[in-house]
Motif scaffolding. Sequence first.
Motif, PDB file in Angstrom:
ATOM      1  N   TYR A   1       0.807  -1.221   0.000  1.00 54.67           N
ATOM      2  CA  TYR A   1       0.000   0.000   0.000  1.00 54.67           C
ATOM      3  C   TYR A   1       0.845   1.279   0.000  1.00 54.67           C
ATOM      4  N   LYS A   2       2.066   1.238   0.544  1.00 55.22           N
ATOM      5  CA  LYS A   2       2.895   2.453   0.572  1.00 55.22           C
ATOM      6  C   LYS A   2       3.388   2.827  -0.823  1.00 55.22           C
ATOM      7  N   ASN A   3       3.859   1.834  -1.557  1.00 54.73           N
ATOM      8  CA  ASN A   3       4.290   2.047  -2.953  1.00 54.73           C
ATOM      9  C   ASN A   3       3.437   1.131  -3.834  1.00 54.73           C
ATOM     10  N   TRP A   4       2.194   1.580  -4.056  1.00 56.46           N
ATOM     11  CA  TRP A   4       1.207   0.686  -4.662  1.00 56.46           C
ATOM     12  C   TRP A   4       1.569   0.284  -6.075  1.00 56.46           C
ATOM     13  N   SER A   5       1.459  -1.018  -6.314  1.00 57.85           N
ATOM     14  CA  SER A   5       1.680  -1.581  -7.647  1.00 57.85           C
ATOM     15  C   SER A   5       0.773  -2.788  -7.789  1.00 57.85           C
ATOM     16  N   TYR A   6      -0.114  -2.743  -8.797  1.00 56.31           N
ATOM     17  CA  TYR A   6      -1.028  -3.857  -9.000  1.00 56.31           C
ATOM     18  C   TYR A   6      -0.272  -5.150  -9.287  1.00 56.31           C
ATOM     19  N   SER A   7       0.752  -5.072 -10.122  1.00 54.38           N
ATOM     20  CA  SER A   7       1.487  -6.283 -10.479  1.00 54.38           C
ATOM     21  C   SER A   7       2.193  -6.877  -9.265  1.00 54.38           C
ATOM     22  N   SER A   8       2.792  -6.030  -8.445  1.00 49.37           N
ATOM     23  CA  SER A   8       3.473  -6.520  -7.250  1.00 49.37           C
ATOM     24  C   SER A   8       2.478  -7.130  -6.262  1.00 49.37           C
ATOM     25  N   ALA A   9       1.312  -6.491  -6.108  1.00 44.55           N
ATOM     26  CA  ALA A   9       0.290  -7.004  -5.202  1.00 44.55           C
ATOM     27  C   ALA A   9      -0.232  -8.355  -5.687  1.00 44.55           C
ATOM     28  N   MET A  10      -0.407  -8.502  -7.004  1.00 43.85           N
ATOM     29  CA  MET A  10      -0.889  -9.773  -7.544  1.00 43.85           C
ATOM     30  C   MET A  10       0.145 -10.875  -7.347  1.00 43.85           C
ATOM     31  N   LEU A  11       1.426 -10.552  -7.536  1.00 50.31           N
ATOM     32  CA  LEU A  11       2.465 -11.551  -7.330  1.00 50.31           C
ATOM     33  C   LEU A  11       2.522 -11.993  -5.875  1.00 50.31           C
ATOM     34  N   ASP A  12       2.377 -11.029  -4.964  1.00 50.88           N
ATOM     35  CA  ASP A  12       2.373 -11.378  -3.543  1.00 50.88           C
ATOM     36  C   ASP A  12       1.166 -12.244  -3.194  1.00 50.88           C
ATOM     37  N   PHE A  13       0.002 -11.888  -3.751  1.00 55.91           N
ATOM     38  CA  PHE A  13      -1.198 -12.675  -3.481  1.00 55.91           C
ATOM     39  C   PHE A  13      -1.019 -14.109  -3.987  1.00 55.91           C
ATOM     40  N   MET A  14      -0.515 -14.239  -5.205  1.00 52.79           N
ATOM     41  CA  MET A  14      -0.342 -15.571  -5.788  1.00 52.79           C
ATOM     42  C   MET A  14       0.682 -16.387  -5.003  1.00 52.79           C
ATOM     43  N   GLY A  15       1.761 -15.716  -4.582  1.00 50.88           N
ATOM     44  CA  GLY A  15       2.770 -16.411  -3.800  1.00 50.88           C
ATOM     45  C   GLY A  15       2.224 -16.888  -2.462  1.00 50.88           C
ATOM     46  N   LEU A  16       1.512 -15.998  -1.773  1.00 42.47           N
ATOM     47  CA  LEU A  16       0.925 -16.365  -0.483  1.00 42.47           C
ATOM     48  C   LEU A  16      -0.139 -17.448  -0.652  1.00 42.47           C
ATOM     49  N   PHE A  17      -0.911 -17.341  -1.726  1.00 40.67           N
ATOM     50  CA  PHE A  17      -1.943 -18.348  -2.027  1.00 40.67           C
ATOM     51  C   PHE A  17      -1.321 -19.738  -2.100  1.00 40.67           C
ATOM     52  N   TYR A  18      -0.275 -19.868  -2.889  1.00 37.39           N
ATOM     53  CA  TYR A  18       0.355 -21.177  -3.068  1.00 37.39           C
ATOM     54  C   TYR A  18       0.967 -21.697  -1.769  1.00 37.39           C
ATOM     55  N   VAL A  19       1.656 -20.823  -1.035  1.00 41.08           N
ATOM     56  CA  VAL A  19       2.310 -21.259   0.203  1.00 41.08           C
ATOM     57  C   VAL A  19       1.278 -21.728   1.232  1.00 41.08           C
ATOM     58  N   VAL A  20       0.207 -20.932   1.420  1.00 42.24           N
ATOM     59  CA  VAL A  20      -0.817 -21.276   2.407  1.00 42.24           C
ATOM     60  C   VAL A  20      -1.562 -22.551   2.007  1.00 42.24           C
ATOM     61  N   PHE A  21      -1.959 -22.633   0.740  1.00 39.73           N
ATOM     62  CA  PHE A  21      -2.733 -23.802   0.307  1.00 39.73           C
ATOM     63  C   PHE A  21      -1.878 -25.070   0.301  1.00 39.73           C
ATOM     64  N   SER A  22      -0.573 -24.939   0.016  1.00 39.24           N
ATOM     65  CA  SER A  22       0.299 -26.118   0.078  1.00 39.24           C
ATOM     66  C   SER A  22       0.455 -26.597   1.517  1.00 39.24           C
ATOM     67  N   PHE A  23       0.467 -25.650   2.469  1.00 39.69           N
ATOM     68  CA  PHE A  23       0.576 -26.014   3.886  1.00 39.69           C
ATOM     69  C   PHE A  23      -0.542 -26.977   4.289  1.00 39.69           C
ATOM     70  N   PHE A  24      -1.776 -26.660   3.900  1.00 44.31           N
ATOM     71  CA  PHE A  24      -2.904 -27.516   4.263  1.00 44.31           C
ATOM     72  C   PHE A  24      -2.793 -28.890   3.600  1.00 44.31           C
ATOM     73  N   LYS A  25      -2.225 -28.936   2.412  1.00 46.21           N
ATOM     74  CA  LYS A  25      -2.059 -30.226   1.739  1.00 46.21           C
ATOM     75  C   LYS A  25      -0.993 -31.062   2.438  1.00 46.21           C
ATOM     76  N   PHE A  26       0.041 -30.409   2.952  1.00 47.24           N
ATOM     77  CA  PHE A  26       1.099 -31.140   3.654  1.00 47.24           C
ATOM     78  C   PHE A  26       0.609 -31.720   4.980  1.00 47.24           C
ATOM     79  N   LEU A  27      -0.483 -31.199   5.531  1.00 46.25           N
ATOM     80  CA  LEU A  27      -1.007 -31.732   6.784  1.00 46.25           C
ATOM     81  C   LEU A  27      -1.432 -33.193   6.645  1.00 46.25           C
ATOM     82  N   ASP A  28      -1.865 -33.559   5.439  1.00 47.07           N
ATOM     83  CA  ASP A  28      -2.232 -34.952   5.179  1.00 47.07           C
ATOM     84  C   ASP A  28      -1.723 -35.316   3.785  1.00 47.07           C
ATOM     85  N   LEU A  29      -0.407 -35.372   3.675  1.00 45.52           N
ATOM     86  CA  LEU A  29       0.209 -35.623   2.369  1.00 45.52           C
ATOM     87  C   LEU A  29      -0.163 -36.998   1.831  1.00 45.52           C
ATOM     88  N   LYS A  30      -0.456 -37.927   2.744  1.00 47.99           N
ATOM     89  CA  LYS A  30      -0.824 -39.274   2.321  1.00 47.99           C
ATOM     90  C   LYS A  30      -2.242 -39.320   1.757  1.00 47.99           C
TER      91      LYS A  30
END
Length: 235
Positions: free
Chosen positions: A105-134
Amino acid sequence: MKHRYTINGMTCGGCASAVQEQLSKVEGVQQVEVSLEKAEAVVSMEHHVPLRELRNALSDKYSISAKTEEVAQMDLPVQQTKWKQLKPLFLIFGYLFAAAFLLNYKNWSYSSAMLDFMGLFYVVFSFFKFLDLKGFPESFRMYDPLAKVVPLYGWIYPFLELALGLLFLMRFQIELALIVTVVILGITTFGVTKSLLDKKSIRCACLGTALNLPMTEATFIENAIMLVMALIMLF
């Protein structure tokens, strides 16, 4: 007509998904809801299906027996139940959008915000998958076309999500990460769309097997958001 059955032999989310898939293939069965915690399955039928047919559909690992009470239609408020089950998904999306906004928000950039969202999305959603990898691959292959053909893909997918998340957050090989995102989410979205059109009642594996999320339009929207963001960043 709905009947409740006791299921023995389930030990994880993957077992519950396997039971659901096997019972769903029985002729006359419309919908199957399996609860690992209660060790039971609620089966909706077009007509009465004999218990022996359900028993024959299950692998030797599981056993099924009838419960005395019949489940009335009013006991299953499908729409209300789905929204309650999807609450964690909407909360996670809210947190991800807020985090992406606060990081930029301090140095607003749509592209940077989208990259951060996508990165966080993958990390968080992978975490839940690792809880029951089997158990995750079993649930995932119920609707992902590639996981059905190549079972190993289901085992690799959580690691792939984590790697893509790190690439986006570290701003490394972004174009490659975007192309892979379009490919893998395009495949999954196709499978989700087919499941919705076929009106199949199956578990969504987007948050692994830790949470019992139904496959709904929200799952399609979740994938579509990521696909649109990836395509915008590419073109």
